[in-house]
Write an enzyme that holds these catalytic residues in place. Structure first.
Site, PDB file in Angstrom:
ATOM      1  N   GLU A 202       0.143 -11.406  -0.708  1.00  0.00           N
ATOM      2  CA  GLU A 202      -0.701 -12.390  -0.039  1.00  0.00           C
ATOM      3  C   GLU A 202      -2.070 -12.489  -0.707  1.00  0.00           C
ATOM      4  O   GLU A 202      -2.582 -13.588  -0.958  1.00  0.00           O
ATOM      5  CB  GLU A 202      -0.915 -12.018   1.440  1.00  0.00           C
ATOM      6  CG  GLU A 202       0.353 -11.910   2.239  1.00  0.00           C
ATOM      7  CD  GLU A 202       0.922 -10.504   2.328  1.00  0.00           C
ATOM      8  OE1 GLU A 202       1.468 -10.175   3.396  1.00  0.00           O
ATOM      9  OE2 GLU A 202       0.838  -9.741   1.343  1.00  0.00           O
TER      10      GLU A 202
ATOM     11  N   CYS B 173       0.183  -7.307   6.608  1.00  0.00           N
ATOM     12  CA  CYS B 173      -0.477  -6.127   7.170  1.00  0.00           C
ATOM     13  C   CYS B 173      -1.888  -6.528   7.614  1.00  0.00           C
ATOM     14  O   CYS B 173      -2.319  -7.662   7.399  1.00  0.00           O
ATOM     15  CB  CYS B 173      -0.548  -5.013   6.128  1.00  0.00           C
ATOM     16  SG  CYS B 173      -1.676  -5.355   4.737  1.00  0.00           S
TER      17      CYS B 173
ATOM     18  N   CYS C  83      -4.160  -7.818   4.688  1.00  0.00           N
ATOM     19  CA  CYS C  83      -3.836  -9.173   4.258  1.00  0.00           C
ATOM     20  C   CYS C  83      -4.214 -10.192   5.323  1.00  0.00           C
ATOM     21  O   CYS C  83      -4.724 -11.264   5.000  1.00  0.00           O
ATOM     22  CB  CYS C  83      -2.359  -9.268   3.905  1.00  0.00           C
ATOM     23  SG  CYS C  83      -1.959  -8.316   2.418  1.00  0.00           S
TER      24      CYS C  83
END
Length: 154
Positions: A58, A86, A89
């Site tokens: 990402e 996560c 990100c």
């Protein structure tokens, strides 16, 4: 094309990037950032090869788009990623003002968009990200399971 077909088309591009990551010895996660004109950024996991814990797919896609568009804010874009983002990100996604995230496989250990936590819904954020999940989830999850199974076998 209807919205589901568009999502499937861009997820297929993210899956191809995840496959590339696996061939490079990285965890197979791929990401594609699109706007109304098409793909504006792409990335795949590179923390191992780049010696950079922040080089998730990402983040790499956001960096690519920032370079291409010469902008640090990327409003009115959609990020397609093969694995649920996560918290690191998701923080970058929120700061970049991404409008929508579409992910494939859920991440029950560190997923910040509903699996382990719902960080995108925290009321203190000044930007709301729409999150849609499960696009080609079985294929995205199978890639990860195969990668880690092969790695454990050595």
């Amino acid at each position: 094309m209807n919205p589901a077909e568009v999502d499937a088309q861009f997820m297929a591009k993210a899956i191809a990037l995840a496959e590339h990551a696996a061939k490079c010895g990285e965890v197979p996660v791929g990401a594609v950032l699109v706007d109304s004109t098409g793909v504006v950024g792409e990335g795949w996991n590179q923390p191992i090869s780049q010696h950079d814990p922040s080089a998730h797919a990402e983040v790499m896609a956001l960096r690519d788009a920032g370079d291409r568009l010469q902008a640090y804010r990327l409003p009115e874009t959609t990020l397609y990623v093969t694995l649920e983002p996560c918290m690191m990100c998701l923080g970058a996604i929120i700061h970049a003002r991404i409008a929508r995230v579409v992910y494939g496989a859920a991440d029950p250990k560190t997923g910040a968009c509903g699996s382990a936590m719902r960080l995108h819904e925290h009321p203190s954020h000044n930007h709301v990200v729409q999150v849609d999940s499960g696009v080609d989830a079985a294929r995205c999850g199978a890639m990860l399971k195969t990668f880690f199974s092969t790695r454990r076998k050595g």
